[in-house]
Enzyme design. Structure first.
Site, PDB file in Angstrom:
ATOM      1  N   ARG A 107       1.300 -12.592  -1.462  1.00  0.00           N
ATOM      2  CA  ARG A 107      -0.020 -12.749  -0.837  1.00  0.00           C
ATOM      3  C   ARG A 107      -0.905 -13.750  -1.552  1.00  0.00           C
ATOM      4  O   ARG A 107      -0.785 -13.954  -2.759  1.00  0.00           O
ATOM      5  CB  ARG A 107      -0.762 -11.400  -0.891  1.00  0.00           C
ATOM      6  CG  ARG A 107      -0.134 -10.292  -0.084  1.00  0.00           C
ATOM      7  CD  ARG A 107      -0.597 -10.364   1.346  1.00  0.00           C
ATOM      8  NE  ARG A 107      -0.107  -9.240   2.114  1.00  0.00           N
ATOM      9  CZ  ARG A 107      -0.694  -8.804   3.224  1.00  0.00           C
ATOM     10  NH1 ARG A 107      -1.781  -9.387   3.687  1.00  0.00           N
ATOM     11  NH2 ARG A 107      -0.191  -7.800   3.890  1.00  0.00           N
ATOM     12  N   ARG A 114       0.827  -1.204   0.000  1.00  0.00           N
ATOM     13  CA  ARG A 114       0.000   0.000   0.000  1.00  0.00           C
ATOM     14  C   ARG A 114       0.862   1.255   0.000  1.00  0.00           C
ATOM     15  O   ARG A 114       2.025   1.229   0.371  1.00  0.00           O
ATOM     16  CB  ARG A 114      -0.924   0.016   1.220  1.00  0.00           C
ATOM     17  CG  ARG A 114      -2.145  -0.889   1.061  1.00  0.00           C
ATOM     18  CD  ARG A 114      -3.053  -0.802   2.279  1.00  0.00           C
ATOM     19  NE  ARG A 114      -2.386  -1.255   3.481  1.00  0.00           N
ATOM     20  CZ  ARG A 114      -1.914  -0.459   4.420  1.00  0.00           C
ATOM     21  NH1 ARG A 114      -2.065   0.854   4.325  1.00  0.00           N
ATOM     22  NH2 ARG A 114      -1.322  -0.962   5.482  1.00  0.00           N
ATOM     23  N   SER A 136      -0.129  -5.030  10.442  1.00  0.00           N
ATOM     24  CA  SER A 136       0.285  -5.969   9.409  1.00  0.00           C
ATOM     25  C   SER A 136       1.484  -6.802   9.862  1.00  0.00           C
ATOM     26  O   SER A 136       2.457  -6.264  10.392  1.00  0.00           O
ATOM     27  CB  SER A 136       0.646  -5.178   8.154  1.00  0.00           C
ATOM     28  OG  SER A 136       0.883  -6.065   7.109  1.00  0.00           O
ATOM     29  N   ASP A 192      -9.323 -10.315   9.252  1.00  0.00           N
ATOM     30  CA  ASP A 192      -8.758  -8.959   9.202  1.00  0.00           C
ATOM     31  C   ASP A 192      -9.676  -7.791   9.570  1.00  0.00           C
ATOM     32  O   ASP A 192      -9.211  -6.822  10.138  1.00  0.00           O
ATOM     33  CB  ASP A 192      -8.207  -8.721   7.789  1.00  0.00           C
ATOM     34  CG  ASP A 192      -7.230  -7.567   7.718  1.00  0.00           C
ATOM     35  OD1 ASP A 192      -6.287  -7.538   8.522  1.00  0.00           O
ATOM     36  OD2 ASP A 192      -7.418  -6.690   6.864  1.00  0.00           O
ATOM     37  N   LYS A 235      -2.555 -11.746  12.769  1.00  0.00           N
ATOM     38  CA  LYS A 235      -4.019 -11.828  12.753  1.00  0.00           C
ATOM     39  C   LYS A 235      -4.497 -13.011  11.896  1.00  0.00           C
ATOM     40  O   LYS A 235      -5.295 -13.829  12.333  1.00  0.00           O
ATOM     41  CB  LYS A 235      -4.646 -10.538  12.185  1.00  0.00           C
ATOM     42  CG  LYS A 235      -4.435  -9.302  13.022  1.00  0.00           C
ATOM     43  CD  LYS A 235      -5.131  -8.081  12.414  1.00  0.00           C
ATOM     44  CE  LYS A 235      -4.664  -7.714  11.020  1.00  0.00           C
ATOM     45  NZ  LYS A 235      -3.251  -7.338  10.908  1.00  0.00           N
ATOM     46  N   THR A 236      -4.003 -13.059  10.659  1.00  0.00           N
ATOM     47  CA  THR A 236      -4.448 -14.109   9.733  1.00  0.00           C
ATOM     48  C   THR A 236      -3.964 -15.484  10.201  1.00  0.00           C
ATOM     49  O   THR A 236      -4.747 -16.439  10.279  1.00  0.00           O
ATOM     50  CB  THR A 236      -3.930 -13.812   8.309  1.00  0.00           C
ATOM     51  OG1 THR A 236      -4.424 -12.536   7.909  1.00  0.00           O
ATOM     52  CG2 THR A 236      -4.397 -14.857   7.316  1.00  0.00           C
ATOM     53  N   LYS A 250      -8.430  -2.358   1.713  1.00  0.00           N
ATOM     54  CA  LYS A 250      -8.221  -1.511   2.873  1.00  0.00           C
ATOM     55  C   LYS A 250      -8.906  -0.150   2.686  1.00  0.00           C
ATOM     56  O   LYS A 250      -9.270   0.507   3.670  1.00  0.00           O
ATOM     57  CB  LYS A 250      -6.721  -1.371   3.178  1.00  0.00           C
ATOM     58  CG  LYS A 250      -6.149  -2.628   3.909  1.00  0.00           C
ATOM     59  CD  LYS A 250      -6.597  -2.662   5.322  1.00  0.00           C
ATOM     60  CE  LYS A 250      -6.363  -3.808   6.265  1.00  0.00           C
ATOM     61  NZ  LYS A 250      -5.356  -4.747   6.316  1.00  0.00           N
ATOM     62  N   HIS A 293      -9.824  -3.538  13.330  1.00  0.00           N
ATOM     63  CA  HIS A 293      -8.772  -4.155  12.505  1.00  0.00           C
ATOM     64  C   HIS A 293      -8.293  -5.399  13.246  1.00  0.00           C
ATOM     65  O   HIS A 293      -7.273  -5.388  13.926  1.00  0.00           O
ATOM     66  CB  HIS A 293      -7.611  -3.174  12.277  1.00  0.00           C
ATOM     67  CG  HIS A 293      -6.591  -3.694  11.297  1.00  0.00           C
ATOM     68  ND1 HIS A 293      -5.255  -3.399  11.379  1.00  0.00           N
ATOM     69  CD2 HIS A 293      -6.725  -4.490  10.210  1.00  0.00           C
ATOM     70  CE1 HIS A 293      -4.614  -3.994  10.385  1.00  0.00           C
ATOM     71  NE2 HIS A 293      -5.474  -4.658   9.667  1.00  0.00           N
TER      72      HIS A 293
HETATM   73  N1  LIG Z   1       5.183 -16.498  16.627  1.00  0.00           N
HETATM   74  C1  LIG Z   1       4.512 -16.114  15.547  1.00  0.00           C
HETATM   75  N2  LIG Z   1       3.223 -15.737  15.634  1.00  0.00           N
HETATM   76  C2  LIG Z   1       2.537 -15.336  14.536  1.00  0.00           C
HETATM   77  N3  LIG Z   1       3.065 -15.297  13.294  1.00  0.00           N
HETATM   78  C3  LIG Z   1       4.341 -15.681  13.129  1.00  0.00           C
HETATM   79  C4  LIG Z   1       5.119 -16.109  14.245  1.00  0.00           C
HETATM   80  N4  LIG Z   1       6.356 -16.414  13.788  1.00  0.00           N
HETATM   81  C5  LIG Z   1       6.355 -16.200  12.468  1.00  0.00           C
HETATM   82  N5  LIG Z   1       5.156 -15.772  12.046  1.00  0.00           N
HETATM   83  C6  LIG Z   1       4.825 -15.390  10.646  1.00  0.00           C
HETATM   84  O1  LIG Z   1       4.493 -14.020  10.659  1.00  0.00           O
HETATM   85  C7  LIG Z   1       3.513 -13.733   9.695  1.00  0.00           C
HETATM   86  C8  LIG Z   1       2.271 -13.148  10.360  1.00  0.00           C
HETATM   87  O2  LIG Z   1       1.531 -12.554   9.338  1.00  0.00           O
HETATM   88  P1  LIG Z   1      -0.041 -12.487   9.253  1.00  0.00           P
HETATM   89  O3  LIG Z   1      -0.669 -13.580  10.026  1.00  0.00           O
HETATM   90  O4  LIG Z   1      -0.373 -12.380   7.812  1.00  0.00           O
HETATM   91  O5  LIG Z   1      -0.267 -11.093   9.956  1.00  0.00           O
HETATM   92  P2  LIG Z   1      -1.472 -10.088   9.805  1.00  0.00           P
HETATM   93  O6  LIG Z   1      -2.634 -10.887   9.340  1.00  0.00           O
HETATM   94  O7  LIG Z   1      -1.651  -9.544  11.180  1.00  0.00           O
HETATM   95  O8  LIG Z   1      -1.023  -9.068   8.828  1.00  0.00           O
HETATM   96  C9  LIG Z   1       3.178 -15.040   9.019  1.00  0.00           C
HETATM   97  O9  LIG Z   1       3.934 -15.134   7.845  1.00  0.00           O
HETATM   98  C10 LIG Z   1       3.622 -16.074  10.061  1.00  0.00           C
HETATM   99  O10 LIG Z   1       3.978 -17.293   9.471  1.00  0.00           O
HETATM  100  C1  LIG Z   2      -3.683  -5.965   3.353  1.00  0.00           C
HETATM  101  C2  LIG Z   2      -3.121  -5.512   4.425  1.00  0.00           C
HETATM  102  O1  LIG Z   2      -3.389  -6.098   5.633  1.00  0.00           O
HETATM  103  P1  LIG Z   2      -2.614  -7.122   6.573  1.00  0.00           P
HETATM  104  O2  LIG Z   2      -1.164  -7.004   6.288  1.00  0.00           O
HETATM  105  O3  LIG Z   2      -2.990  -6.702   7.947  1.00  0.00           O
HETATM  106  O4  LIG Z   2      -3.122  -8.506   6.261  1.00  0.00           O
HETATM  107  C3  LIG Z   2      -2.317  -4.299   4.332  1.00  0.00           C
HETATM  108  O5  LIG Z   2      -1.976  -3.757   5.375  1.00  0.00           O
HETATM  109  O6  LIG Z   2      -2.059  -3.866   3.203  1.00  0.00           O
HETATM  110 MN   LIG Z   3      -3.754 -10.454   7.590  1.00  0.00          MN
END
Ligand SMILES: Nc1ncnc2c1ncn2[C@@H]1O[C@H](COP(=O)(O)OP(=O)(O)O)[C@@H](O)[C@H]1O
Ligand SMILES: C=C(OP(=O)(O)O)C(=O)O
Ligand SMILES: [Mn+2]
Ligand SMILES: [Ca+2]
Length: 657
Positions: free
Chosen positions: A441, A175, A357, A376, A361-362, A320, A339
């Site tokens: 992604r 973004r 980010s 999200d 979360k995911t 977003k 969020h």
């Molecule tokens: N201890 C941990 N807890 C959560 N995620 C972790 C951890 N260690 C590594 N990761 C990695 O960090 C990233 C977390 O990203 P994601 O779940 O997409 O975050 P968000 O959804 O908040 O943007 C993933 O690629 C995950 O595999």
């Molecule tokens: C798509 C997004 O969300 P997130 O990384 O929290 O999954 C972003 O921040 O661009």
């Molecule tokens: Mn996410």
């Protein structure tokens, strides 16, 4: 006979294969060879044969007793109104009428002039070239159709070995928050959060219209545009109808996956959208235009209920961008927009996962032992929590089948895989390859997760988990928070941004982002915080701070906490065992940290234990405490909630040193 490329021999004429290795040769009585061993097609020509291949989609649903204004219309009238609505969306604001729109692929409908809805209108004299041409609309295409469009017409689109559609988002792979602008008018001037720390960079109405016209003219100049009519928010009482007009099949498939998909009946009765996005993708804004500081501009006009995207093809801007809109519309209805990820246990216990980010979360809301409500964006109303979206947007970097099986399996036919690298021959994806970007992604519909909770709604949350990816490595892996501490950390929104999601961030960097989503909120952070406090108190939810970042040292010397341990911590929160654990209070931050968590080495629960250099630990802890304190200065003049009590408690809930 001819070699078929595999070193085998194929029989071309006069003979049939009859089981492996057994070849029979037949001769008819008149000496002419006939292959009459199987049934034949009922077609005289190739064209006729091809026309047999595709049948008409199921007829539109019969009109039931429903009360919608569209229900009483004939199919033809409904189609006409739908086209008129799309034509109105695509209308230039400086010319009298919208473009002549026609549904379908121009490659398949060359004689469109006879099928337009304008045929009953008296002929007018064309005043511009644009009014002479048709805008072909590819309306709510299916994933299969969008695959075909992407592969035929968009360079960089491929089918990977798992069936997903790999694509490139162009120059931008994240973004562009510095290019996001909001129209400041008499209403938004007072309603929105402006100034230091706010994501709302102002623009005026006139400039918005200039950019809107630019996007609309660009889109109408194309052979065809994609239009998606979809919904946001699974709470039926608070659903928003969105229309996304875009130039690429990639964008249409992305939004098909990310927004809520209408049923055929809902689509017929869609009517006019509540909000419209014009995504001109690669077409840039004009830097001679007032306010424009780069070639990219993402412009939000709340009064017009429109968003314009120029000069970026990163699809996350649309997702977003709509989230920002929800952060404005929902609080007006006393609904809190969040969020956060959200899941539910077998017993109906709901947990929220806030975080910026890359904090998890995911990853952590996608839990094989729980029902996924969403990864999200959510709403918390008087009655329920509901997902805003219809899909998930997972990071793929270093994705492994073993650690994240549900996300791995969701990458299949229909999923958009952005910016990943794959083998040129067998099309196997290499998730460790960062050649295009670190921010690779996957966007997939939520039902690709086997234990998704459909519809994506649940009861009031029991646990509110704040995720921070602490690159300093000094925050404990888990702490139990008081309500005031929850609010302090919610308003602070601390994490380390992980490389790639936002433009220009190449390595983890400490950042504070109010409400764990300052880039998306529209009102002052304390407005959302007050709503969260009120809801948590009323429903007796417990707050937790979970560090998914570094342990045993800062980024560079320590290591990221193992996902396996974080999952055990989250399990202990969900099953209630952590609520009753024995705790001790940490220095400086005053965080309650458990002595033991099942499945987690006890020594890591107090970060100081795993730092070899204790002095460095203390210095780093103080440094981080200082950053928290500085950041919170801007909030000390605000009151949260009705009385002064909570405000005072929150101010006292930060680090003390
Ligand atoms: N201890 C941990 N807890 C959560 N995620 C972790 C951890 N260690 C590594 N990761 C990695 O960090 C990233 C977390 O990203 P994601 O779940 O997409 O975050 P968000 O959804 O908040 O943007 C993933 O690629 C995950 O595999
Ligand atoms: C798509 C997004 O969300 P997130 O990384 O929290 O999954 C972003 O921040 O661009
Ligand atoms: Mn996410
Ligand atoms: Ca991962």
């Amino acid at each position: 006979m001819a070699a078929n490329g595999n070193g085998n021999v194929a029989i071309e004429n006069g003979s049939v294969r009859n089981g492996p290795g057994k070849i029979q040769t037949q001769k008819s009585h008149n000496g002419i060879c006939h292959d009459d061993s199987g049934p034949t097609v009922k077609a005289q020509t190739i064209d006729e044969l091809h026309s047999l291949q595709q049948k008409k989609s199921a007829p539109s649903t019969p009109v039931t007793g429903s009360q919608t204004p569209f229900a009483t219309l004939s199919d033809q009238e409904r189609q006409k109104m739908q086209l008129q609505s799309i034509s109105a969306s695509l209308a230039s604001l400086t010319r009298e009428t919208g473009p002549k729109v026609v549904k379908g692929d121009p490659a398949k409908n060359p004689k469109v002039a006879h099928v337009t809805h304008h045929q009953h209108v008296a002929p007018t004299i064309a005043v511009s070239d644009s009014s002479l041409k048709f805008t072909h609309v590819l309306y709510n295409l299916s994933p299969a159709e969008l695959y075909e469009q992407a592969i035929k017409y968009e360079k960089g689109s491929f089918i990977t070995s798992n069936g997903a559609m790999a694509t490139l988002s162009g120059a931008k792979t994240g973004r562009s928050p510095r290019d996001k602008r909001v129209v400041k008018d008499d209403v938004t001037e007072n309603e929105l959060w402006w100034g230091k720390g706010s994501p709302n960079i102002e623009m005026d109405e006139q400039t918005f219209l200039v950019n809107r016209e630019r996007a609309v003219d660009y889109l109408n100049s194309l052979d065809k545009v994609f239009v998606n009519d979809q919904f946001l928010n699974w709470d039926p009482e608070n659903q928003i109808k969105v229309r996304i007009v875009s130039a690429r099949a990639y964008h249409s498939l992305f939004m098909h996956n990310m927004c809520i998909r209408p049923t055929p009946e809902e689509l017929e009765n869609f009517g006019t959208p509540d909000f419209t996005i014009y995504n001109a993708g690669q077409f840039p804004c004009n830097r001679f235009t007032h306010y424009m500081t780069s070639s990219t501009s993402i412009d939000l006009n709340l009064a017009r209920r429109e968003m314009v995207i120029l000069g970026t093809q990163y699809a996350g801007e649309m997702k977003k961008g709509l989230f920002s809109v929800m952060h404005y519309l929902m609080p007006k209805r006393q609904i809190l927009s969040l969020h956060s990820g959200c899941n539910m246990g077998k017993d109906g216990d709901v947990a929220l996962f806030f975080g910026l980010s890359g904090t998890g979360k995911t990853t952590l809301s996608t839990d094989h032992n729980r029902y996924l409500i969403g990864d999200d964006e959510h709403c918390w109303s008087e009655n329920c929590v509901s997902n805003i979206e219809g899909g998930c947007y997972a990071k793929c970097i270093d994705l492994s089948r073993e650690k994240e099986p549900d996300i791995w399996n969701a990458i299949r036919f229909g999923t958009v895989l952005e910016n990943v690298v794959f083998d040129e021959h067998n099309r196997e994806v290499d998730y460790s390859d960062k050649s295009v970007t670190e921010n690779t992604r996957a966007a997939y519909p939520i039902e690709f997760i086997p234990n998704a909770k459909l519809p994506c709604v649940g009861p009031h949350p029991k646990n509110v988990i704040l995720l921070a990816c602490d690159a300093f490595g000094v925050l404990p892996p888990v702490s139990k928070l008081s309500l005031a501490q929850t609010m302090y950390h919610f308003i602070s929104g601390y994490t380390a941004l992980v490389a790639g999601t936002e433009d220009g961030i190449k390595e983890p960097q400490a950042t504070f982002s109010a409400c764990f989503g300052a880039a998306f909120i529209m009102l002052h952070p304390t407005k959302y915080a007050a709503m969260l406090a009120e809801k948590m108190e009323r429903h007796g939810a417990t707050g937790w701070l979970v560090n998914t970042g570094w342990s045993g040292g800062s980024y560079g010397s320590g290591n990221r906490i193992k996902l396996q341990y974080t999952r055990k911590i989250i399990d202990a929160i969900h099953n209630g065992s952590l609520l009753d654990a024995e705790y001790k209070k940490s220095e400086i931050f005053g965080l309650e940290t458990p002595i033991e968590v099942e499945g987690v080495p006890s020594e890591i629960l107090d970060p100081v234990n795993v730092w070899s250099d204790k002095e460095a630990y203390n210095e780093t802890l103080l440094k981080l405490a200082g950053l928290f304190k500085n950041n919170f200065e801007t909030f000390t003049n605000y009151r949260i909630g009705n009385g002064d009590t909570l405000t005072e408690e929150i101010l006292a809930a930060g680090p003390i040193f």
